[in-house]
Design an enzyme around this catalytic site. Structure first.
Site: not given
Length: 747
Positions: A529, A169-171, A374
């Site tokens: 996360d 995942d990125k965020t 975002r």
């Protein structure tokens, strides 16, 4: 329902109240504790299932006029053993899901079998490997270069060295979750970091131009004249300040100071708490431009203006953000005017179909996305009292449904989400971690954007002719490709040096991992996360959770937990690789050791000797059982004493038959074993003589007399001799006609 649940259903009966010794005060009403026992109510709860993030139930109270019917959802649940620290007391009903009964015996049996299996030579490899994995896990936890790493599954450390596909995942995983509000577009104008002071001046002018704040002027002014820029900015900022799930908390050293700080909304003592750092960043920004969130509870919210005036709002309804809906909404009533407003914010892909038509939303969202921001779209809708009452009736009815509740509730909410007024966009930047370098900077990127099967076919064929390109695809386009061309898409994706999937739902993340495992047969590792990464982490062969500001859901669901993304390199390349190499070496050594031991043992430990002992057991067991049935037919009530006495004597004789060299300690052990059994016949007669069944009502004295009779003794002796004497005869004949080699040396 019984104690031992995963979570507790908490049903408020009379609300949040203050505890006063033996009585409870609810407003002006004093309720004695014993009155709570007179409440007539019941709860309907769905059957327990593995989805612990959803719950459907209803609460009915029959002793009120009219009867109370409330819907129950996941918002009415608390985890078991939860401790609530508050000066207030919630009167409610605690119902806990019962745990499965009878689990103790299967668990004990499994542990016993595992212990027995570890004693067999053919299981030694498994035992040694498991012990090695425990050591590898300990080394990972003790590594000072990756502090805070937790190993939650000690059975797969060597798989870390065999990973072929890494999905992350990125965020929050590749970023710090340090949000900075950078852009505030309103269509005709966009305010950046260098022009936020203009936003602040607009808010200040709204509340200082006249003695009455804009809320007191009523809703009719905006409909008669064209909105000024100040009013547009004010409406947008107020929407951002109200549409969220943030709660201001006042912290101080002492309880008295804390209460005083909360009463006066002291800025130095206030911190914001929310489930998402994005929400906190937005509320902090509204505070910086003049509208400060100073108070909030379950039913109200307070904002402070630049002039120090407190604006009070009643929270009528709140629709939390979900990964499926990609938006959240709230309905509030302005206490000064009575105006009811529905605010909503969400991703541009869903909000584009909700807001009124405009010519700048899509273009502006694209520009902000290219800048790495975002984006959230903010909108509002004014409601009359009649419109809200109609919606509330339908909404409550949908929430009381126990079948397809989610679908019915979503349908009612969607009826409200039409032709909303677009207010603004918010652009928030998430700071990259210092150790993370953008993977795609040195690669040529090729994007796939499709809406139907035909477009998907053309785009996939075009992408097939490209080389060394990173694939970038959105969640909507990915769904189309996987629906019609699953095999072709996965083949192309596996050939790419990198693949970026934008705006994917949690189910899509898990689907990608599952398809990779099925199509390639190789090991996968998923890193995340947040709660939306749990399904992906659990689907992967190795799941790694990063502890961040979004909580510990991913960390607790993963096989390994790390504190920073950069620790993943050492976890995979050092510990994973070393664990794999050490397991391989250990396996070869254990096999080598077993072969050596087998070669050294030869004939005494073989299939032939094992089969002989099995045949002896079958023969002796049959003789003891059928001999007892034949000789003691009239005394069958004493079958336990008969069979166990014969069995003990047989085993003692078999020990004597097997012994090669007699020692005085062996003689003592044989006599002591026989004495212990005789003593047990006297002191444990209820279990050995009479049997465990309470239906066998036999007298203790009669049992003793029966065992001491000549008939019992000679019949047991016959059974024992028939079971053992043939074996002694065979052993004598074998020694006589086929003596062992060592006998020639001793003769």
């Amino acid at each position: 329902m019984r104690l031992g649940a995963l979570y507790t259903y908490w049903v408020p009966l009379v609300g949040t109240v203050k505890v006063k010794s033996s009585s409870i005060q609810v407003g002006d009403l004093i309720i004695v504790e014993k009155d709570l026992l007179q409440i007539r109510s019941y709860v309907y709860a769905e059957e327990p299932n593995i989805d612990i993030h959803n719950f459907v139930g209803t609460f009915t109270r029959e002793d009120s006029d009219p009867p109370v019917n409330e819907s129950l959802s996941i918002e009415n649940t608390l985890w078991a053993s939860t401790v609530i620290a508050s000066e207030f007391y919630n009167i409610g009903l605690s119902c806990e899901v019962s745990r499965n009964e009878g689990l103790e015996m299967p668990i004990a049996g499994t542990a016993s079998l595992a212990l027995q299996a570890s004693c067999f030579p053919e299981e030694s490899l498994r035992v040694n490997l498991d012990m090695g994995k425990i050591v590898y896990s300990w080394m990972i936890r003790r590594d000072s270069k990756i502090p805070g790493t937790v190993v939650r599954s000690s059975t797969i450390p060597e798989q870390l060295g065999r990973i072929s596909y890494l999905l992350t995942d990125k965020t929050g995983t590749l970023t710090q979750n340090e949000m900075v509000f950078k852009l505030f577009p309103l269509g005709t104008v966009a305010y950046g970091l260098d022009s936020m002071d203009e936003v602040q001046s607009h808010i200040f002018s709204i509340y200082t131009q006249s003695q009455d704040p804009p809320a007191l002027k009523g809703p009719t002014l905006a409909t008669k004249v064209r909105k000024t820029m100040s009013s547009r900015v004010h409406e947008a900022v107020k929407a951002i300040a109200l549409c969220h799930n943030v709660t201001p908390v006042y912290e101080s050293n002492g309880v008295t100071d804390q209460a005083e700080a909360e009463r006066h909304y002291e800025d130095s003592c206030r911190v914001y708490q929310a489930s998402s750092p994005d929400e906190v960043a937005l509320v902090q920004w509204t505070e910086s431009v003049g509208l400060t969130l100073v108070g909030r509870d379950q039913s109200s919210m307070q904002l402070r203006t630049p002039g120090g005036q407190i604006l009070n709002f009643t929270i009528l309804q709140i629709f939390p953000f979900t990964y499926e809906s990609k938006r959240m909404g709230i309905i509030v009533r302005d206490e000064s005017t009575g105006e009811i407003t529905f605010y909503m914010k969400g991703a541009d892909v869903v909000m584009a179909g909700i807001v009124q038509y405009n010519d700048w939303l899509e273009e502006e969202c694209g520009n902000m996305a290219r800048e790495g921001l975002r984006v959230l779209v903010v909108a509002k809708k004014s409601l009359t009292e009649e419109q809200y009452q109609d919606f509330e009736a339908r909404y409550v009815q949908a929430k009381l449904s126990v079948h397809d509740r989610s679908l019915k509730v979503a349908t009612v909410i969607e009826s409200l989400e039409m032709e909303m007024e677009l207010l603004c966009l918010t652009g928030v930047e998430d700071q990259l971690q210092a150790d993370v370098r953008p993977t795609l900077e040195t690669l040529r990127n090729a994007g796939i954007k499709v809406t139907n099967r035909g477009e998907a076919h053309l785009e996939l064929n075009a992408f097939r002719r490209k080389h060394d390109c990173a694939l970038v695809i959105s969640g909507d386009s990915l769904e189309v490709c996987l629906k019609y061309y699953e095999y072709e898409f996965m083949e192309l994706a596996c050939q790419c040096p990198a693949v970026v999937c934008c705006r994917c739902a949690p189910t899509q993340k898990a689907q990608i991992v599952r398809l990779l495992k099925e199509r390639t047969g190789k090991l996968t590792c998923a890193v995340g996360d947040g709660g939306n990464d749990v399904s992906m982490i659990q689907e992967a062969d190795c799941g790694v959770g990063v502890e961040g500001k979004e909580g510990k859901q991913a960390s607790l669901a993963a096989d390994f937990s790390i504190t920073q993304f950069k620790h993943l390199g050492r976890l995979l390349m050092v510990h994973g690789r070393n664990s794999y190499k050490r397991s391989a070496a250990l396996s070869q050594f254990v096999i080598h050791r077993s072969l050596c031991i087998s070669t050294m043992q030869g004939r005494p430990l073989s299939y032939k000797t094992f089969l002989i002992w099995v045949l002896i057991s079958i023969y002796q067991g049959s003789i003891i059982m059928y001999g007892a049935l034949l000789l003691f037919e009239s005394e069958f009530v004493h079958i336990v004493a008969i069979s166990f006495t014969s069995l003990i004597l047989t085993e003692l004789l078999m020990v004597a038959l097997t012994i090669q060299t007699w020692h005085w300690l062996m003689i003592v052990a044989e006599l002591l074993s026989l004495s212990c059994y005789i003593a047990s016949l006297v002191f444990l007669h209820e279990f050995i003589v009479c049997g465990p069944s309470p239906l066998l009502l036999c007298s203790f004295l009669a049992d003793v007399y029966f065992i001491a009779t000549l008939s019992f003794l000679w019949k047991v002796t016959v059974i024992t001799l028939v079971s053992c004497l043939p074996l002694y005869v065979l052993k004598y004949l074998r020694r006589r006609f086929s003596p062992p080699s060592y006998s020639k040396l001793t003769s």
